[in-house]
Design a protein around this motif. Structure first.
Motif, PDB file in Angstrom:
ATOM      1  N   LEU A 120     -11.587  38.086  16.530  1.00 43.68           N
ATOM      2  CA  LEU A 120     -10.983  38.684  17.718  1.00 43.68           C
ATOM      3  C   LEU A 120     -10.246  39.987  17.445  1.00 43.68           C
ATOM      4  CD1 LEU A 120      -9.734  35.634  19.799  1.00 43.68           C
ATOM      5  CD2 LEU A 120     -11.905  36.856  19.879  1.00 43.68           C
ATOM      6  N   SER A 121     -10.173  40.403  16.186  1.00 42.10           N
ATOM      7  CA  SER A 121      -9.576  41.712  15.926  1.00 42.10           C
ATOM      8  C   SER A 121     -10.431  42.829  16.531  1.00 42.10           C
ATOM      9  CB  SER A 121      -9.404  41.938  14.419  1.00 42.10           C
ATOM     10  OG  SER A 121     -10.661  41.999  13.761  1.00 42.10           O
ATOM     11  N   MET A 122     -11.642  42.511  16.968  1.00 37.97           N
ATOM     12  CA  MET A 122     -12.471  43.526  17.623  1.00 37.97           C
ATOM     13  C   MET A 122     -11.847  44.016  18.926  1.00 37.97           C
ATOM     14  SD  MET A 122     -15.700  41.225  18.958  1.00 37.97           S
ATOM     15  CE  MET A 122     -15.478  39.450  19.031  1.00 37.97           C
ATOM     16  N   PHE A 123     -10.886  43.244  19.475  1.00 38.96           N
ATOM     17  CA  PHE A 123     -10.234  43.647  20.716  1.00 38.96           C
ATOM     18  C   PHE A 123      -8.885  44.327  20.479  1.00 38.96           C
ATOM     19  CE2 PHE A 123     -12.868  39.964  22.099  1.00 38.96           C
ATOM     20  CZ  PHE A 123     -13.727  40.664  22.936  1.00 38.96           C
ATOM     21  N   SER A 124      -8.522  44.590  19.239  1.00 39.34           N
ATOM     22  CA  SER A 124      -7.205  45.166  18.955  1.00 39.34           C
ATOM     23  C   SER A 124      -7.075  46.598  19.460  1.00 39.34           C
ATOM     24  CB  SER A 124      -6.909  45.110  17.454  1.00 39.34           C
ATOM     25  OG  SER A 124      -7.876  45.844  16.727  1.00 39.34           O
ATOM     26  N   GLU A 125      -8.165  47.341  19.491  1.00 38.05           N
ATOM     27  CA  GLU A 125      -8.112  48.729  19.935  1.00 38.05           C
ATOM     28  C   GLU A 125      -8.686  48.933  21.328  1.00 38.05           C
ATOM     29  OE1 GLU A 125     -10.071  51.071  17.010  1.00 38.05           O
ATOM     30  OE2 GLU A 125      -8.615  50.604  15.424  1.00 38.05           O
ATOM     31  N   SER A 126      -9.541  48.043  21.765  1.00 35.22           N
ATOM     32  CA  SER A 126     -10.143  48.163  23.086  1.00 35.22           C
ATOM     33  C   SER A 126     -10.352  46.777  23.671  1.00 35.22           C
ATOM     34  CB  SER A 126     -11.486  48.900  23.001  1.00 35.22           C
ATOM     35  OG  SER A 126     -12.190  48.815  24.228  1.00 35.22           O
ATOM     36  N   ARG A 127     -10.095  46.642  24.958  1.00 38.13           N
ATOM     37  CA  ARG A 127     -10.268  45.358  25.643  1.00 38.13           C
ATOM     38  C   ARG A 127     -11.652  45.218  26.268  1.00 38.13           C
ATOM     39  NH1 ARG A 127      -6.611  41.728  23.871  1.00 38.13           N
ATOM     40  NH2 ARG A 127      -4.562  42.685  23.669  1.00 38.13           N
ATOM     41  N   GLU A 128     -12.532  46.144  26.007  1.00 35.63           N
ATOM     42  CA  GLU A 128     -13.860  46.069  26.579  1.00 35.63           C
ATOM     43  C   GLU A 128     -14.629  44.874  26.022  1.00 35.63           C
ATOM     44  OE1 GLU A 128     -15.339  50.482  27.647  1.00 35.63           O
ATOM     45  OE2 GLU A 128     -15.298  50.012  25.511  1.00 35.63           O
ATOM     46  N   SER A 129     -15.469  44.277  26.863  1.00 32.63           N
ATOM     47  CA  SER A 129     -16.308  43.174  26.414  1.00 32.63           C
ATOM     48  C   SER A 129     -17.246  43.642  25.309  1.00 32.63           C
ATOM     49  CB  SER A 129     -17.131  42.624  27.584  1.00 32.63           C
ATOM     50  OG  SER A 129     -16.286  42.046  28.556  1.00 32.63           O
ATOM     51  N   ARG A 130     -17.555  42.745  24.384  1.00 27.67           N
ATOM     52  CA  ARG A 130     -18.448  43.062  23.274  1.00 27.67           C
ATOM     53  C   ARG A 130     -19.768  42.318  23.456  1.00 27.67           C
ATOM     54  NH1 ARG A 130     -15.440  46.145  19.696  1.00 27.67           N
ATOM     55  NH2 ARG A 130     -13.512  46.633  20.842  1.00 27.67           N
ATOM     56  N   PHE A 131     -20.844  42.955  23.034  1.00 26.76           N
ATOM     57  CA  PHE A 131     -22.181  42.395  23.214  1.00 26.76           C
ATOM     58  C   PHE A 131     -22.636  41.706  21.935  1.00 26.76           C
ATOM     59  CE2 PHE A 131     -21.819  44.760  26.924  1.00 26.76           C
ATOM     60  CZ  PHE A 131     -22.919  44.625  27.747  1.00 26.76           C
ATOM     61  N   ILE A 132     -22.997  40.439  22.051  1.00 26.21           N
ATOM     62  CA  ILE A 132     -23.453  39.651  20.914  1.00 26.21           C
ATOM     63  C   ILE A 132     -24.948  39.840  20.712  1.00 26.21           C
ATOM     64  CG2 ILE A 132     -23.687  37.308  20.004  1.00 26.21           C
ATOM     65  CD1 ILE A 132     -21.135  36.646  21.699  1.00 26.21           C
ATOM     66  N   VAL A 133     -25.723  39.638  21.767  1.00 25.02           N
ATOM     67  CA  VAL A 133     -27.155  39.899  21.728  1.00 25.02           C
ATOM     68  C   VAL A 133     -27.547  40.478  23.077  1.00 25.02           C
ATOM     69  CG1 VAL A 133     -27.733  37.530  22.422  1.00 25.02           C
ATOM     70  CG2 VAL A 133     -29.455  38.936  21.288  1.00 25.02           C
ATOM     71  N   SER A 134     -28.454  41.447  23.050  1.00 24.54           N
ATOM     72  CA  SER A 134     -28.741  42.187  24.273  1.00 24.54           C
ATOM     73  C   SER A 134     -30.181  42.674  24.301  1.00 24.54           C
ATOM     74  CB  SER A 134     -27.786  43.389  24.368  1.00 24.54           C
ATOM     75  OG  SER A 134     -28.206  44.306  25.344  1.00 24.54           O
ATOM     76  N   LYS A 135     -30.727  42.622  25.473  1.00 26.64           N
ATOM     77  CA  LYS A 135     -31.997  43.287  25.773  1.00 26.64           C
ATOM     78  C   LYS A 135     -31.843  43.833  27.188  1.00 26.64           C
ATOM     79  CE  LYS A 135     -36.974  42.677  25.272  1.00 26.64           C
ATOM     80  NZ  LYS A 135     -37.271  43.585  26.408  1.00 26.64           N
TER      81      LYS A 135
END
Length: 246
Positions: A120-135
């Motif tokens: 969850l440190s991926m949200f420390s700088e931005s609160r935007e949703s993160r993509f795990i897998v995408s097409k």
């Protein structure tokens, strides 16, 4: 009278047993049963030592090690167990693109699942949703699985009737493994976490509208942003809806 009731009771018993099977178990069973099928697709994050890029591509399985079929910077952390060979994404520029999968492989129903261990440190700088897998191309075409800053899993899918999104009401624990995924019946979209349904199903009727892009792990297929941080393991896609789906 008993002779007429007994077959019905046995039928109900076996039907209930099949429906009671959780999503994770069902999906993994379907992958094993259809191991040689072009329709059911598997990405395994481990491979035999003597495997080659050509042999892996032929069986629709890839080794993710930042060298062969990966696009940028995913790494292989130490094995936790034989079942959890995984790829680690740094949340900055790690991605895995599978160019062979430019087609979705389904049109009217699908079930997708994979293992995640989010950081969850991926949200420390931005609160935007993160993509795990995408097409996906935003709300215009395709599908994606993501995670938001509230630790909820989100799934979006685009059909001929437009964009539909489902979100879990509950949250997932960070820094531990979870099996996540969704099943789309051609009418409704249901998320599953650790084999169980989560959140309210979303309406997603009409044929799927595909996006002509590669299957992408770690970021949106159409953007160099919203990167995921954490680990991912075995991905399975099968063009069937989970029978227990409401």
């Amino acid at each position: 009278m008993l002779y007429g009731i007994l077959p019905l009771l046995l039928s109900l018993l076996f039907t209930a047993s099949a429906v009671a099977q959780n999503f994770q178990e069902w999906l993994e069973t379907r992958a094993q049963e259809n191991a040689t099928s072009e329709a059911t697709r598997v990405i395994s994050f481990a491979a035999p030592e003597d495997a080659t890029v050509e042999s892996l591509a032929a069986t629709r399985q890839w080794t993710v090690n930042g060298v062969n079929l990966s696009a940028s910077r995913p790494s292989i952390p130490p094995l936790e167990s034989a079942a959890f060979a995984s790829a680690s994404f740094n949340g900055i520029d790690s991605e895995l693109v599978v160019p062979a999968w430019s087609d979705a492989g389904f049109s009217d129903q699908v079930s997708v699942g994979l293992w995640i261990k989010p950081d969850l440190s991926m949200f420390s700088e931005s609160r935007e949703s993160r993509f795990i897998v995408s097409k996906s191309a935003s709300r215009e075409a395709g599908f994606h699985i993501g995670i938001n800053e509230r630790r909820q899993i989100t799934v979006g899918i685009v059909t001929a009737n437009g964009y539909s999104i489902a979100t879990t009401g509950s949250v997932i624990e960070p820094y531990r493994w979870h099996h996540i995924g969704f099943s789309w019946s051609g009418e409704t979209l249901q998320i599953y976490i650790d084999g169980k349904p989560q959140g309210t199903p979303a309406q997603a009727q009409a044929p799927y509208r595909d996006y002509a892009a590669s299957l992408t792990f770690g970021r949106p297929a159409s953007l160099q942003s919203n990167y995921y941080r954490g680990e991912l393991s075995e991905f399975i896609l099968t063009p069937e809806a989970f029978p227990a789906q409401p």
